[in-house]
Write a protein that holds these residues in place. Structure first.
Motif, mmCIF file in Angstrom:
data_model
loop_
_atom_site.group_PDB
_atom_site.id
_atom_site.type_symbol
_atom_site.label_atom_id
_atom_site.label_comp_id
_atom_site.label_asym_id
_atom_site.label_seq_id
_atom_site.Cartn_x
_atom_site.Cartn_y
_atom_site.Cartn_z
ATOM 1 N N MET B 98 24.446 74.298 -92.138
ATOM 2 C CA MET B 98 23.404 75.272 -92.786
ATOM 3 C C MET B 98 22.950 76.131 -91.663
ATOM 4 O O MET B 98 22.958 75.743 -90.546
ATOM 5 C CB MET B 98 22.147 74.222 -92.900
ATOM 6 C CG MET B 98 21.018 74.975 -93.514
ATOM 7 S SD MET B 98 20.381 73.836 -94.575
ATOM 8 C CE MET B 98 18.659 74.378 -94.758
ATOM 9 N N PHE B 100 19.865 78.034 -90.823
ATOM 10 C CA PHE B 100 18.662 78.068 -90.993
ATOM 11 C C PHE B 100 17.524 79.331 -90.849
ATOM 12 O O PHE B 100 17.969 80.203 -90.218
ATOM 13 C CB PHE B 100 17.871 76.946 -89.966
ATOM 14 C CG PHE B 100 18.242 75.562 -89.872
ATOM 15 C CD1 PHE B 100 17.407 74.653 -90.775
ATOM 16 C CD2 PHE B 100 19.469 75.201 -89.585
ATOM 17 C CE1 PHE B 100 18.173 73.126 -90.594
ATOM 18 C CE2 PHE B 100 19.927 73.805 -89.518
ATOM 19 C CZ PHE B 100 18.961 72.839 -89.887
ATOM 20 N N SER B 102 14.828 80.143 -89.757
ATOM 21 C CA SER B 102 14.535 80.197 -88.353
ATOM 22 C C SER B 102 15.744 80.389 -87.314
ATOM 23 O O SER B 102 15.422 80.318 -86.357
ATOM 24 C CB SER B 102 13.619 79.270 -87.821
ATOM 25 O OG SER B 102 14.291 78.059 -87.747
ATOM 26 N N ALA B 104 17.368 78.198 -85.747
ATOM 27 C CA ALA B 104 17.266 77.137 -85.016
ATOM 28 C C ALA B 104 18.208 76.860 -83.941
ATOM 29 O O ALA B 104 18.992 76.224 -83.854
ATOM 30 C CB ALA B 104 17.519 75.995 -85.944
ATOM 31 N N LEU B 105 18.398 78.121 -83.301
ATOM 32 C CA LEU B 105 19.294 78.156 -81.932
ATOM 33 C C LEU B 105 18.567 77.457 -80.888
ATOM 34 O O LEU B 105 17.508 77.178 -80.659
ATOM 35 C CB LEU B 105 19.512 79.470 -81.477
ATOM 36 C CG LEU B 105 20.102 80.326 -82.662
ATOM 37 C CD1 LEU B 105 20.220 81.970 -81.948
ATOM 38 C CD2 LEU B 105 21.595 80.090 -83.057
ATOM 39 N N PHE B 106 19.405 76.618 -80.345
ATOM 40 C CA PHE B 106 18.999 75.714 -79.051
ATOM 41 C C PHE B 106 18.569 76.710 -78.151
ATOM 42 O O PHE B 106 19.320 77.279 -77.274
ATOM 43 C CB PHE B 106 19.920 74.614 -78.540
ATOM 44 C CG PHE B 106 20.284 73.858 -79.602
ATOM 45 C CD1 PHE B 106 19.406 73.245 -80.513
ATOM 46 C CD2 PHE B 106 21.905 73.784 -80.277
ATOM 47 C CE1 PHE B 106 19.906 72.511 -81.643
ATOM 48 C CE2 PHE B 106 22.243 73.085 -81.143
ATOM 49 C CZ PHE B 106 21.397 72.218 -81.951
#
Lengths: 302, 380
Positions: B98, B100, B102, B104-106
């Motif tokens: 998926m 995201f 946002s 959602a990168l670390f």
């Protein structure tokens, strides 16, 4: 924005920001300079009980007398080294125990629902509503030979003879972990609560099991909280006086107790001051280096 | 005019009864307490599709996507991916990835480490990971930024990294949750076509959630329009726009003028509808079979009508009105025509003349005209 506004804003900022700095200057920096000054003098009988640093002599000669004897004492008598090391050791163990206990607690609070969260945070802060001294004092009742803990263990049949816990390093550790735990939980909560939970979903989505996701995502992202909490526990724990005085025994060597003894029992102000200065240097330098490294490592994580 | 669209051989496995869908929702519902987020959804998505779930916020499209990813479990019903019931499989074991909203990168990892993260979980050898990371970063044109941390990237670059991180895993299905919502308009339009290009190149099935109908129309092979937890209609962009199945779809996709009426007669593929608010009956040439007397809605798109001074010719539908408002948009103008009943109708007109002065102006008496083939009859 007019020029007048700009001036008003600048002055406004100065006025708001100034008092705390003035406060720190007058009540922290100046006294500390006085402590440094005293540490560089010699003990004498009299009031004050140390030699002056500056002296106007005959023919308008300014004499500066710096005595390094007090610092020499710190190195010549190994009592001080032991006390320092023991303080660092106990503080480090206490910090580690606080981290082990505090991390799961902070995690649970950060992931709880909003209504429960406030209650849990209140419970963490609740002990502050009673005097620190009274709370530590209460531990004597729990830990002493005929105290609550021994009574319980005897009643449960786990032990036959009461354990000597009070007046040992263990009692000091228990007292410090108990007293400083909230200082670990609160900063940890603050970082864990800020964390974007979609990062954990992303980790799971990319094939990461929950425990591995904790190790590779949650833990590194909560590092600033771990560092802040550890410093908040470790620094006061090293210089702790009340807890070892009340719960520790005569062999519990901690630097706070030594400082007290030099100052009030031996009335050797220069050596007491030197102990304080040495402790500060011992703490501040590594902490500053560590924080700088930390700042570089966690750059951009928020 | 009616059936001239899509005569060339095109990608349309959903029309082939032999084709086995890659993803199948069977009676899937999801309830959060009393709230029904997804209600009895049956849906098939075929391999290689760029499928969009389109709807307003709160329509259940994101919940449907999250159930596919494994972040939510259906309250009832089953979900199949490639023939396997995945309902009980946790997200970290599903063959889907998926992207995201946002991204959602670390934040504590570099671009390369982010992309390598999923591959490391699979336990691939280091050399192979490095090679794959390089390949996908090349694909999204981010090779030069491999050493950067996410906070050092622009929004568009982050979006590419998020895409690369999913593509690296070579999933059977790639899920995109509002992938372009965080980009500014110009970049978004450019990225739409780029994303379609990448999808065609890698051949992975994409399922996208979006609230932007233009985005869905541009990018998708098929669109599912959702409304309060239910599927309203599933079809190609052309089907959804030209042949909406319900009033909701007609209204949600593009603009629509709708006239309520009752079927008066049905002969020779010409349906006659009497509308109480119009002076004359309307004729529609592809109404299907609707029983006489049934209440229906006649829908005409604003660009399928002509606004003119003269009475429309025989065989055309015509409505008389007054120009109430003109919205000048440059390339086109939208004329708001006020009917005698007080009803307003929107008509789109291309501004052919290179002058600010248009032939129609406020308060002009005009006729609206459209061919019977250009209207739709809606029964739901």
């Amino acid at each position: 924005m007019t020029a007048l506004d700009r001036v008003a804003r600048r002055w406004g900022r100065l006025i708001v920001g100034f008092p705390p700095y003035v406060w720190l200057l007058i009540f922290f920096l100046v006294p500390f300079l006085i402590v440094i000054k005293i540490s560089l003098s010699q003990a004498v009988m009299g009031i004050p009980p140390y030699t002056p640093l500056l002296e106007w002599g005959e023919g308008a000669v300014l004499t500066i007398r710096i005595a390094l004897g007090s610092f020499g004492t710190l190195f010549s008598d190994e009592l001080y080294a032991f006390a320092y090391l023991n303080s660092l050791r106990l503080a480090a163990i206490a910090t580690f125990c606080c981290l082990l206990l505090g991390y799961p607690a902070a995690y649970a609070i950060a992931r709880s629902s909003h209504s429960v969260r406030n209650l849990l945070l209140l419970l963490v802060a609740l002990p502050f509503w009673t005097s620190f001294l009274i709370r530590v004092y209460a531990w004597i009742g729990i830990l002493k030979t005929e105290g609550l803990l021994n009574g319980l263990l005897l009643w449960l049949g786990i032990i036959d003879t009461p354990l000597q816990i009070l007046e040992t390093d263990l009692a000091v550790l228990i007292g410090m972990v108990y007293s400083y735990l909230p200082f670990m939980v609160l900063p940890l909560f603050a970082t864990l609560e800020k964390m974007d939970l979609s990062l954990l979903e992303a980790a799971a989505d990319l094939g990461c099991r929950p425990f591995q996701a904790f190790i590779s995502v949650t833990l590194p992202l909560s590092l600033p909280g771990i560092v802040a909490g550890s410093l908040l526990v470790f620094i006061p724990a090293v210089g702790e006086f009340v807890i070892p005085d009340l719960l520790g025994g005569p062999d519990t060597l901690m630097i706070g107790k030594i400082l007290w003894a030099e100052f009030f029992d031996n009335r050797d102000w220069p050596v007491a001051s030197a102990v304080a200065v040495a402790m500060l240097i011992l703490l501040v330098v590594p902490v500053m280096v560590f924080q700088r490294l930390q700042g570089r490592a966690t750059e951009g994580t928020r | 005019m009616t059936q001239t669209v899509a005569q060339r051989p095109t990608f349309s496995p959903w029309t082939d009864p032999e084709s086995v869908p890659l993803i199948r929702f069977e009676g899937v519902s999801k309830r959060f307490g009393d709230f029904v987020a997804v209600d009895q959804v049956d849906l098939s998505i075929h391999a290689g599709e760029f499928f969009s779930l389109l709807g307003a916020s709160g329509c259940g499209k994101t919940t449907l996507l999250r159930m596919l990813a494994g972040f939510e479990t259906p309250t009832s019903g089953r979900i199949f991916i490639d023939g396997t019931d995945v309902s009980a499989i946790p997200p970290y074991e599903r063959p889907v990835n998926m992207m995201f909203q946002s991204y959602a990168l670390f934040p504590h990892m570099t671009v390369e480490q982010n992309v390598a993260f999923g591959l490391k979980q699979d336990g691939l050898p280091k050399a192979q990971i490095r090679e794959k990371v390089r390949d996908v970063l090349d694909l999204v044109q981010m090779s030069r930024f491999g050493g950067r941390k996410p906070h050092q990237l622009s929004g568009g670059q982050r979006q590419r990294v998020a895409l690369a991180r999913c593509l690296a895993k070579e999933p059977k299905v790639l899920l995109l949750d509002e992938p372009l919502a965080a980009l500014d308009r110009q970049l978004r339009e450019r990225t739409q076509l780029e994303l379609v290009g990448i999808q065609e190149r890698v051949g992975i099935t994409f399922v996208m959630v979006t609230h932007d109908q233009g985005e869905a129309m541009t990018m998708s092979s098929r669109i599912a329009v959702m409304n309060s937890g239910c599927l309203e209609q599933v079809g190609t962009p052309v089907e959804i726009y030209e042949y909406p199945g319900t009033r909701f779809v007609a209204d949600f996709i593009g603009a629509a003028n709708m006239f309520e009426g009752v079927v008066a007669s049905d002969s020779d593929d010409l349906l006659v509808v009497t509308c109480p608010e119009l002076e004359s009956d309307l004729t529609i040439s592809h109404g299907g079979s609707v029983p006489v007397g049934a209440p229906v809605t006649v829908m005409v798109r604003p660009e399928k009508m002509v606004v003119q001074r003269d009475r429309p010719s025989e065989g055309m539908n015509g409505v008389k009105g007054i120009v109430a408002d003109i919205a000048y948009l440059g390339d086109v103008s939208i004329y708001h025509i006020s009917l005698p009943s007080g009803r307003r109708v929107e008509v789109l007109r291309t501004n052919l003349r290179h002058t600010g002065e248009q032939e129609l102006t406020w308060e002009d008496e005009v006729h609206l005209a459209w061919h019977p083939a250009n209207a739709m009859v809606l029964t739901r």
